[in-house]
Scaffold this motif. Structure first.
Motif, PDB file in Angstrom:
ATOM      1  N   VAL A  52       0.873  20.968  77.587  1.00  0.00           N
ATOM      2  CA  VAL A  52       2.103  21.149  78.368  1.00  0.00           C
ATOM      3  C   VAL A  52       3.150  21.896  77.556  1.00  0.00           C
ATOM      4  O   VAL A  52       3.803  22.822  78.061  1.00  0.00           O
ATOM      5  CB  VAL A  52       2.648  19.784  78.842  1.00  0.00           C
ATOM      6  N   ALA A  53       3.316  21.530  76.291  1.00  0.00           N
ATOM      7  CA  ALA A  53       4.307  22.185  75.436  1.00  0.00           C
ATOM      8  C   ALA A  53       3.981  23.654  75.232  1.00  0.00           C
ATOM      9  O   ALA A  53       4.874  24.518  75.269  1.00  0.00           O
ATOM     10  CB  ALA A  53       4.383  21.469  74.085  1.00  0.00           C
ATOM     11  N   SER A  54       2.713  23.957  75.029  1.00  0.00           N
ATOM     12  CA  SER A  54       2.297  25.340  74.782  1.00  0.00           C
ATOM     13  C   SER A  54       2.503  26.218  76.013  1.00  0.00           C
ATOM     14  O   SER A  54       3.037  27.327  75.921  1.00  0.00           O
ATOM     15  CB  SER A  54       0.822  25.364  74.356  1.00  0.00           C
ATOM     16  N   VAL A  55       2.093  25.726  77.171  1.00  0.00           N
ATOM     17  CA  VAL A  55       2.241  26.492  78.416  1.00  0.00           C
ATOM     18  C   VAL A  55       3.716  26.678  78.753  1.00  0.00           C
ATOM     19  O   VAL A  55       4.157  27.783  79.109  1.00  0.00           O
ATOM     20  CB  VAL A  55       1.500  25.798  79.574  1.00  0.00           C
ATOM     21  N   ALA A  56       4.492  25.614  78.646  1.00  0.00           N
ATOM     22  CA  ALA A  56       5.918  25.695  78.957  1.00  0.00           C
ATOM     23  C   ALA A  56       6.629  26.671  78.034  1.00  0.00           C
ATOM     24  O   ALA A  56       7.478  27.472  78.473  1.00  0.00           O
ATOM     25  CB  ALA A  56       6.555  24.308  78.862  1.00  0.00           C
ATOM     26  N   ALA A  57       6.298  26.639  76.756  1.00  0.00           N
ATOM     27  CA  ALA A  57       6.932  27.543  75.793  1.00  0.00           C
ATOM     28  C   ALA A  57       6.568  28.995  76.068  1.00  0.00           C
ATOM     29  O   ALA A  57       7.407  29.897  75.924  1.00  0.00           O
ATOM     30  CB  ALA A  57       6.524  27.156  74.368  1.00  0.00           C
ATOM     31  N   ALA A  58       5.326  29.240  76.470  1.00  0.00           N
ATOM     32  CA  ALA A  58       4.896  30.606  76.772  1.00  0.00           C
ATOM     33  C   ALA A  58       5.644  31.164  77.978  1.00  0.00           C
ATOM     34  O   ALA A  58       6.154  32.299  77.947  1.00  0.00           O
ATOM     35  CB  ALA A  58       3.388  30.637  77.022  1.00  0.00           C
ATOM     36  N   VAL A  59       5.714  30.371  79.047  1.00  0.00           N
ATOM     37  CA  VAL A  59       6.404  30.817  80.263  1.00  0.00           C
ATOM     38  C   VAL A  59       7.897  31.014  79.994  1.00  0.00           C
ATOM     39  O   VAL A  59       8.493  32.017  80.411  1.00  0.00           O
ATOM     40  CB  VAL A  59       6.193  29.798  81.403  1.00  0.00           C
ATOM     41  N   LEU A  60       8.510  30.074  79.286  1.00  0.00           N
ATOM     42  CA  LEU A  60       9.941  30.166  78.991  1.00  0.00           C
ATOM     43  C   LEU A  60      10.243  31.356  78.089  1.00  0.00           C
ATOM     44  O   LEU A  60      11.249  32.053  78.292  1.00  0.00           O
ATOM     45  CB  LEU A  60      10.420  28.869  78.336  1.00  0.00           C
ATOM     46  N   SER A  61       9.385  31.617  77.105  1.00  0.00           N
ATOM     47  CA  SER A  61       9.587  32.755  76.204  1.00  0.00           C
ATOM     48  C   SER A  61       9.554  34.066  76.970  1.00  0.00           C
ATOM     49  O   SER A  61      10.379  34.964  76.730  1.00  0.00           O
ATOM     50  CB  SER A  61       8.506  32.764  75.109  1.00  0.00           C
ATOM     51  N   GLU A  62       8.610  34.198  77.901  1.00  0.00           N
ATOM     52  CA  GLU A  62       8.525  35.426  78.686  1.00  0.00           C
ATOM     53  C   GLU A  62       9.731  35.571  79.614  1.00  0.00           C
ATOM     54  O   GLU A  62      10.283  36.668  79.761  1.00  0.00           O
ATOM     55  CB  GLU A  62       7.226  35.439  79.498  1.00  0.00           C
ATOM     56  N   TYR A  63      10.158  34.479  80.219  1.00  0.00           N
ATOM     57  CA  TYR A  63      11.315  34.521  81.125  1.00  0.00           C
ATOM     58  C   TYR A  63      12.582  34.922  80.375  1.00  0.00           C
ATOM     59  O   TYR A  63      13.331  35.800  80.835  1.00  0.00           O
ATOM     60  CB  TYR A  63      11.498  33.154  81.781  1.00  0.00           C
ATOM     61  N   ILE A  64      12.818  34.305  79.214  1.00  0.00           N
ATOM     62  CA  ILE A  64      14.022  34.603  78.431  1.00  0.00           C
ATOM     63  C   ILE A  64      13.997  36.042  77.927  1.00  0.00           C
ATOM     64  O   ILE A  64      15.012  36.749  77.973  1.00  0.00           O
ATOM     65  CB  ILE A  64      14.159  33.613  77.257  1.00  0.00           C
ATOM     66  N   TYR A  65      12.834  36.494  77.447  1.00  0.00           N
ATOM     67  CA  TYR A  65      12.729  37.860  76.943  1.00  0.00           C
ATOM     68  C   TYR A  65      13.028  38.872  78.050  1.00  0.00           C
ATOM     69  O   TYR A  65      13.757  39.848  77.837  1.00  0.00           O
ATOM     70  CB  TYR A  65      11.346  38.107  76.361  1.00  0.00           C
ATOM     71  N   CYS A  66      12.446  38.649  79.232  1.00  0.00           N
ATOM     72  CA  CYS A  66      12.694  39.564  80.358  1.00  0.00           C
ATOM     73  C   CYS A  66      14.168  39.583  80.737  1.00  0.00           C
ATOM     74  O   CYS A  66      14.718  40.640  81.103  1.00  0.00           O
ATOM     75  CB  CYS A  66      11.842  39.162  81.559  1.00  0.00           C
ATOM     76  N   LYS A  67      14.826  38.444  80.651  1.00  0.00           N
ATOM     77  CA  LYS A  67      16.253  38.384  80.951  1.00  0.00           C
ATOM     78  C   LYS A  67      17.066  39.166  79.925  1.00  0.00           C
ATOM     79  O   LYS A  67      18.000  39.907  80.276  1.00  0.00           O
ATOM     80  CB  LYS A  67      16.717  36.921  80.967  1.00  0.00           C
TER      81      LYS A  67
END
Length: 325
Positions: A52-67
């Motif tokens: 859960v931590a790994s998947v959540a961090a991956a999705v959040l990292s991509e979202y923040i970077y795109c922003k």
């Protein structure tokens, strides 16, 4: 006034299909579920927390970077979910919670997004992150003490079966095939991985060309250079142990970092098998799949250049004959 038509022209090759990235990634996630569920069963709630931590961090990292860079949000294509899940399945369940978070951020930001996002990365993001963590935190990445079987003195003495093979000890290959062994969360059960791989093949997401060539080449290399000849117990142990099956079916077949030409895929599979054998039998570590795949990823552009078919009607230029003296 006549309406102008806009034509989108892109570089070849042009691959036509009725599926998009999101559907392909969804198929990969479904195919990884048997290994994921078995990993949670094998290692307990700690494995679920890491996933859960790994998947959540991956999705959040991509979202923040795109922003930050004002790029279109690409988290809906599910590629970040696949990266986070693959990374988690390549980690021991004993690692601290910050390790998969750091690894996922590295995979998404450094390996994927800084090179242009999905389709532009030069190596598999999940494996790139795993190798980064292996180099930076070797002790944590090779700690399998969270496995319940370590409490059973009749089962294990503290080493993974692959490490036991390298040390010259015998292993229970049936337990390795079933998956009741220490290792990373998603690599232990050969049966669970193969079930997921069959699903991908039936759905047309992958073919057997790369994984089949990879596994066959490694098997031949093991027989010739493994030091045990045609020893079935040793051979099956090497095939079922470590990340070979998970890497062959789920990471070596990555669309972005593997060749698209049929001949190139065979060459790529042979290279993977040879490099895995070199790392395992001539290196200091019992494993070698991750390094073999990311190093082979670097050769993909050269492999494609050498194997891409010539356009119809174009002949290879002949060397000019020297004039007679």
């Amino acid at each position: 006034m006549e309406e102008k038509k806009v034509l989108n022209v892109t570089a070849s090759p042009h691959v036509r299909a009725n599926v998009d990235t999101q559907k392909i990634m969804a198929c990969v996630i479904i195919a990884l579920l048997p290994a994921t569920v078995f990993g949670i069963f094998n290692f307990g709630i700690r494995a679920l927390i890491i996933i859960v931590a790994s998947v959540a961090a991956a999705v959040l990292s991509e979202y923040i970077y795109c922003k930050i860079v004002h790029r279109k949000n690409t988290t809906r294509d599910l590629s970040a979910v696949v990266t986070g899940l693959l990374l988690a399945l390549n980690l021991p369940s004993s690692v601290p919670i910050w390790l998969p978070i750091l690894g996922s951020a590295f995979a998404i930001i450094i390996v994927k997004e800084l090179f242009g996002g999905l389709g532009q990365n030069f190596m598999n993001p999940a494996l790139g992150a795993r190798c980064f963590l292996l180099i930076s935190f070797a002790g944590l990445m090779t700690d399998y003490s969270n496995y319940p079987g370590f409490n059973d003195k009749n089962a294990f003495s503290g080493a993974t079966p692959l490490a036991s093979l390298k040390a010259g000890r015998t292993v229970d290959t049936m337990r390795m095939i079933l998956g009741n062994i220490p290792g990373t969360i998603g690599e232990t059960s050969m049966i669970a991985i193969v079930i997921g791989a069959i699903f991908l093949i039936l759905m047309g997401v992958i073919s057997l060309r790369i994984p089949g060539t990879y596994i066959l080449t490694f098997a031949i290399f093991t027989i010739i250079f493994g030091g045990h000849g045609f020893d079935m117990n040793f051979l099956v142990g090497e095939l079922a142990g470590g990340g070979l099956m998970l890497g062959a079916f789920f990471m070596a077949t990555d669309y972005v970092t593997s060749p698209i030409t049929p001949t190139g895929q065979i060459i790529y599979g042979i290279l993977l098998g040879v490099m895995t054998g070199i790392f395992r039998f001539f290196g200091s570590s019992a494993e070698g799949v991750s390094y073999a795949i990311i190093f082979s990823n670097l050769f993909v552009p050269l492999i494609e250049k050498a194997t891409i078919p010539r356009a119809f009607g174009i002949r290879k230029p002949k060397k000019a004959k020297k004039e007679a003296a």
